[in-house]
Design a protein around this motif. Structure first.
Motif, short mmCIF file in Angstrom:
data_model
loop_
_atom_site.label_atom_id
_atom_site.label_comp_id
_atom_site.label_asym_id
_atom_site.label_seq_id
_atom_site.Cartn_x
_atom_site.Cartn_y
_atom_site.Cartn_z
N VAL A 91 0.72 -1.25 0.02
CA VAL A 91 0.09 0.01 -0.13
C VAL A 91 0.89 1.26 0.12
CG1 VAL A 91 -1.94 -1.33 0.94
CG2 VAL A 91 -0.28 -0.07 2.48
N PHE A 92 2.04 1.27 0.27
CA PHE A 92 2.76 2.45 0.27
C PHE A 92 4.35 2.16 0.32
CE2 PHE A 92 4.79 5.95 3.07
CZ PHE A 92 4.28 7.04 2.12
N HIS A 134 11.65 1.45 2.02
CA HIS A 134 10.67 1.21 3.31
C HIS A 134 9.18 0.92 2.69
CE1 HIS A 134 9.23 2.78 7.53
NE2 HIS A 134 9.07 1.61 7.26
N LEU A 135 8.88 -0.46 2.70
CA LEU A 135 7.43 -0.72 2.00
C LEU A 135 6.57 -1.15 3.20
CD1 LEU A 135 9.15 -3.62 -0.24
CD2 LEU A 135 9.07 -1.15 -0.73
N TYR A 136 5.16 -0.78 2.71
CA TYR A 136 4.21 -0.86 3.62
C TYR A 136 3.09 -1.93 3.26
CZ TYR A 136 5.83 3.43 6.05
OH TYR A 136 6.64 4.18 6.56
N LEU A 150 -0.71 -1.70 9.72
CA LEU A 150 0.35 -1.85 8.83
C LEU A 150 1.57 -2.78 9.29
CD1 LEU A 150 0.85 1.99 7.80
CD2 LEU A 150 0.07 0.09 6.25
N ILE A 151 2.16 -3.41 8.49
CA ILE A 151 3.48 -3.96 8.60
C ILE A 151 4.24 -3.53 7.56
CG2 ILE A 151 4.78 -6.19 8.24
CD1 ILE A 151 2.33 -7.78 9.55
N THR A 152 5.51 -3.09 7.96
CA THR A 152 6.44 -2.32 7.14
C THR A 152 7.63 -3.15 7.04
OG1 THR A 152 7.57 -0.75 8.42
CG2 THR A 152 5.28 -0.13 7.84
N VAL A 153 8.21 -2.99 6.03
CA VAL A 153 9.63 -3.90 5.71
C VAL A 153 10.80 -2.71 5.17
CG1 VAL A 153 10.61 -6.04 4.64
CG2 VAL A 153 8.17 -6.12 5.23
N PHE A 154 12.02 -3.03 5.92
CA PHE A 154 13.21 -2.52 5.25
C PHE A 154 13.88 -3.10 4.26
CE2 PHE A 154 13.82 0.26 9.44
CZ PHE A 154 12.80 1.25 9.03
N THR A 155 14.13 -2.49 3.24
CA THR A 155 14.60 -3.63 2.08
C THR A 155 16.07 -2.92 1.83
OG1 THR A 155 13.72 -2.30 0.46
CG2 THR A 155 12.51 -4.11 1.23
N ASN A 156 17.02 -3.80 1.13
CA ASN A 156 18.14 -3.30 0.73
C ASN A 156 18.56 -4.12 -0.35
OD1 ASN A 156 21.21 -3.26 0.39
ND2 ASN A 156 20.92 -1.81 2.09
N GLU A 157 19.01 -3.66 -1.75
CA GLU A 157 19.14 -4.52 -2.65
C GLU A 157 20.38 -5.42 -2.59
OE1 GLU A 157 16.84 -4.99 -5.36
OE2 GLU A 157 16.00 -3.74 -3.59
N THR A 158 21.22 -5.03 -1.53
CA THR A 158 22.45 -6.11 -1.38
C THR A 158 22.13 -7.33 -0.38
OG1 THR A 158 22.99 -4.79 0.59
CG2 THR A 158 24.13 -3.82 -1.42
N ARG A 159 20.94 -7.01 0.38
CA ARG A 159 20.52 -8.18 1.26
C ARG A 159 19.85 -9.07 0.41
NH1 ARG A 159 19.49 -4.12 5.46
NH2 ARG A 159 17.15 -4.18 4.81
#
Length: 193
Positions: free
Chosen positions: A35-36, A48-50, A58-67
């Motif tokens: 949603v966001f 930061h995905l929501y 909401l459940i939010t997730v921090f993402t990083n393309e190196t992980r």
């Protein structure tokens, strides 16, 4: 001294892998609408995905393309989050084992918790996820927590080890009697046969 009164979970933020893995897990497996989306305002290298878990929170997730995904279990030391439990319907719960098996996802199988049933499996980063399904519906005007506290009182009063369906059924009866008045003077159980 006064409390800072909580009124529910605003959001839970987890550390995820890369963006697509996170979207594929939270929306593609668990069906949570994405949603966001914005940068992590505290770390410009992260997204930061929501996601909406189904109740508008909401459940939010921090993402990083190196992980990349790492299925080893996340820490469970004191102070760490052990697992996240998600509420699902009885209809969905009855399909959970089959649907996890179809994807090749290792899981616990159904666990009897007395007042609910559970299935556990890990997200792509090794974080434990629980699919939880209550065995009861609270009466109108009451919450699951209202039923649980009444069932707890009954369990303790009877000296039982854990909450079972009998405690839930009796708690629901108590809550209905408390909430809804009746023209009958004696509302006790009767045998009409």
């Amino acid at each position: 001294m006064r409390k800072l009164q909580a009124q529910g979970i605003h959001h839970i933020t987890l550390t995820g892998a890369d963006r697509q893995t996170s979207i594929d897990f939270w929306e593609g497996l668990l069906g949570m609408p994405f949603v966001f989306d914005q940068p992590n305002l505290d770390n410009p290298d992260e997204g930061h995905l929501y996601f909406d878990p189904g109740d508008g929170r909401l459940i939010t997730v921090f993402t990083n393309e190196t992980r990349k995904p790492d299925p080893s279990r996340t820490p469970t030391d004191p102070g760490c989050v052990h697992h996240l439990a998600l509420n699902i319907s009885k209809a969905t719960f009855s399909q959970a084992v089959k649907r996890l098996d179809e994807r090749g996802i290792t899981h616990s199988g159904v666990k009897d918790r007395g007042f609910m049933d559970s299935i556990y499996f890990k997200d792509p980063m090794g974080f434990l996820i629980e699919l939880a399904c209550y065995r009861f519906e609270p009466p109108m005007g009451s919450s699951h927590a209202d039923v649980m506290i009444e069932a707890h009182k009954l369990r303790v009063g009877r000296g039982d080890y854990n909450i079972q369906e009998e405690h839930l059924a009796d708690a629901i009866e108590i809550l209905v009697a408390r909430r809804q008045s009746s023209l009958s003077v004696d509302r006790s159980a009767k045998d009409p046969y």
